[in-house]
Design an enzyme around this catalytic site. Structure first.
Site, short mmCIF file in Angstrom:
data_model
loop_
_atom_site.label_atom_id
_atom_site.label_comp_id
_atom_site.label_asym_id
_atom_site.label_seq_id
_atom_site.Cartn_x
_atom_site.Cartn_y
_atom_site.Cartn_z
NE ARG A 294 -4.18 -2.24 1.87
CZ ARG A 294 -4.94 -2.64 2.83
NH1 ARG A 294 -4.85 -2.42 4.33
NH2 ARG A 294 -5.80 -3.58 2.24
CE1 TYR A 434 -1.94 -0.94 -7.81
CE2 TYR A 434 -1.74 -2.92 -9.36
CZ TYR A 434 -1.26 -1.49 -8.87
OH TYR A 434 -0.05 -1.02 -9.62
CD GLU A 435 -1.59 -4.75 -3.82
OE1 GLU A 435 -1.87 -5.36 -2.72
OE2 GLU A 435 -0.93 -4.98 -4.78
N GLY A 436 -6.33 -3.16 -1.98
CA GLY A 436 -7.41 -2.42 -1.11
C GLY A 436 -8.11 -1.27 -1.88
#
Length: 592
Positions: A294, A434-436
């Site tokens: 993140r 992406y990545e949350g």
């Protein structure tokens, strides 16, 4: 054709004027003087601008191809990856015990920005490997570290993380991939994963997949998930490669951007894997990768924005259109360049103030990670954990906006492929997902991070703001342009925080309805803090007789722009938060 020039001077300012890294009492920092970091950044910048940037458009146009079960990367990628590997760039901030160079995280982020700005799709291959390396380094057994890490540090072997399934994205409790224990201590992994970046390619000898799966006895929630090391090729006891594991690429995703990165559907058909970390504690191990990822995605938001900004500035200075409203700036030319027009200046100042603020915020967070890892500083770890969702969410939202603004400078030429600006917009778009996804980052911030440890990290942030204001309150020039706006914005953030404290338990929808605005409010205040510190550092350099006065004066003027034109957005975000959940939840489902 786009171009990229490494912003070495500005990164040097952040490292030495702002963070003063060579003066930090941390392992490996005393050697990081200006001369050393200049040499590192110039070498990385040369690789970025001369090797990676020319491949950016090639990667976009050619994409990756799946041929007979093997993914082929775009023309030139493998040779560039060899140069990256041979230059030791993949090992910069890795553990020397496993072949790394042991430099601080802040240097890894600085060079990572240059590589991502030049070619974000390419740089993802080594970035994901670094995340997998970190998870194994933190949670692996001594045997696993010895087996995998040396070749992952060198990127002879690369790594991935496998979370998402067709029916289970954010809600990982729904995943169906199973791990069946075997008598030899291994597990057989069966299931399908999607959206797996760098899932397969032709640039490394082996790929080490970290796969979330459910082993017997763990239950059906996320608490029952375990993490497994599943190599593409099995590794023999002597470190040589053995048989191909029972995993394959089902297909390549057809995407809006980052075409040069192989985003795969991965099928595991009884593939052999080994538990990483504790059984049924896979989320804890995976979040070692996720938090690093993140921060890295926030870095991508900055990097792509900077590349787009650089090209917008060049075009604005070159393209002749109209005359300056106050009179011809170039009377000997048929028209004046775009940059004379106030609205173009506004656009470029929005971009410049974001890029330079984001660079400082990322570097500060990387420094906090260094303090946490190298000095065991629990307060630094708590503070950066609080800031991670802000960095990921705010920087990628604003990074995408910046890429769009850069495209806008080109007018119609920005919309066609000839000038390459649409690629920046398309590549930047994924960073918000992406990545949350960024909405999830906002929920994490408000639902978990805000109240962590009784709210101490949040209070520590407010104390940092207060301390910065107090330290410079005698400076008349800073007071009006920086300290007063920062004080007002911080008050908005404190008010919003108290609103969530008061509403969170009795009306959680009120807090969650305002979470996205809170993430942006927090982001603006964090920018206000680093801009104030940068302005103070620039003023100190000027007072000390710095020779490059134009640079420092430009830094102060850019910061003043942010404080006066961007930071007031905190009031709007606070007003939205205070409306609570009623406007958001007013409609029934069938009214949409």
């Amino acid at each position: 054709m786009t171009a990229y020039n490494a912003p070495v001077r500005d990164i040097q300012f952040v490292l030495h004027d702002l963070l003063q890294i060579s003066q930090q009492d941390l392992a490996g920092h005393a050697d990081l003087d200006r001369e050393f970091t200049q040499a590192v950044l110039e070498a990385a910048g040369k690789l970025a601008s001369e090797v990676l940037a020319p491949l950016n458009i090639i990667g976009d146009q050619q994409g990756c191809k799946l041929e007979n079960g093997i993914v082929r990367t775009p023309e030139g990628f493998k040779g560039a990856f060899d140069q990256m590997r041979d230059g030791g760039w993949t090992a910069l901030d890795c553990d020397p015990e496993f072949g790394g160079q042991g430099m601080p995280k802040v240097i890894g982020c600085a060079t990572g920005e240059l590589f991502s700005a030049a070619n974000v799709a390419f740089t993802m291959y080594q970035g994901l490997t670094h995340g997998a390396y970190s998870a194994i380094h933190t949670h692996g057994t001594d045997e696993q570290k010895a087996m995998y890490l040396p070749k992952m540090v060198s990127c002879e072997w690369t790594g991935t993380m496998n979370l998402t399934e067709p029916h289970a994205g954010t809600d990982l409790g729904l995943l169906r991939t199973r791990a069946e224990p075997q008598d030899d201590g291994s597990y057989l992994i069966s299931g399908q994963k999607i959206f797996i970046s760098a899932g397969d390619h032709d640039m490394s000898e082996n790929i080490i997949h970290l796969v979330l799966a459910k082993a017997p006895g763990g239950g059906e929630s996320t608490k029952g998930i375990s993490l497994f090391v599943v190599p593409k090729f099995l590794v023999n006891a002597d470190g040589s490669l053995g048989d191909r594991n029972a995993l394959s690429v089902g297909s390549l995703e057809h995407k809006m951007g980052i075409h040069g990165n192989s985003t795969c559907v991965m099928n595991y058909d009884g593939a052999k894997g080994w538990l990483l970390g504790d059984l049924h504690k896979g989320m804890r191990a995976m979040f070692t990768m996720m938090n690093e990822a993140r921060l890295g995605v926030g870095l991508q938001g900055l990097a792509v924005a900077d590349a787009a900004y650089q090209n917008a500035v060049a075009y604005a200075c070159d393209r002749l259109q109209g005359r300056a409203i106050t009179g011809a700036a170039r009377p000997d030319a048929p028209a004046d360049p775009l940059i004379v027009h106030p609205d173009i200046r506004r656009n470029l100042m929005d971009q410049k103030s974001f890029v330079e603020g984001a660079r400082a915020l990322i570097a500060w967070c990387a420094h906090l990670i260094d303090r946490s890892h190298l000095a065991g500083d629990a307060e630094a770890e708590a503070l950066v954990s609080l800031l991670i969702p802000v960095v990921k969410g705010f920087l990628t939202d604003k990074g995408f906006d910046t890429a769009v603004q850069a495209q806008q400078v080109f007018g119609g030429h920005g919309y066609i492929e000839e000038h390459g600006m649409s690629q920046f917009v398309r590549d930047a778009r994924i960073t918000m997902i992406y990545e949350g996804a960024n909405g999830v980052q906002a929920l994490d911030l408000v639902g978990r991070k805000l109240a962590a440890d009784g709210g101490k990290p949040m209070m520590a942030f407010f104390e940092l703001v207060k301390g910065t204001i107090k330290a410079h309150e005698a400076d008349e020039d800073l007071r009006a342009g920086f300290l007063e706006p920062l004080k007002a914005a911080s008050k908005d953030l404190q008010t919003a925080t108290m609103y969530f404290v008061e509403q969170g338990m009795k009306n959680p929808n009120a807090a969650l309805s305002g979470s996205y605005d809170f993430m942006h409010l927090f982001g603006h205040v964090a920018f206000g803090l680093v801009w104030t510190r940068m302005a103070a550092a620039a003023r100190q350099a000027l007072a000390s007789g710095a020779s490059d006065r134009d640079f420092y004066q430009s830094k102060i003027a850019t910061g003043r722009y942010y404080m006066s034109r961007q930071l007031p957005a905190t009031a709007t975000h606070l007003a939205r938060i205070r409306t609570g959940s009623e406007p958001v939840m007013a409609l029934a489902e069938d009214q949409f």
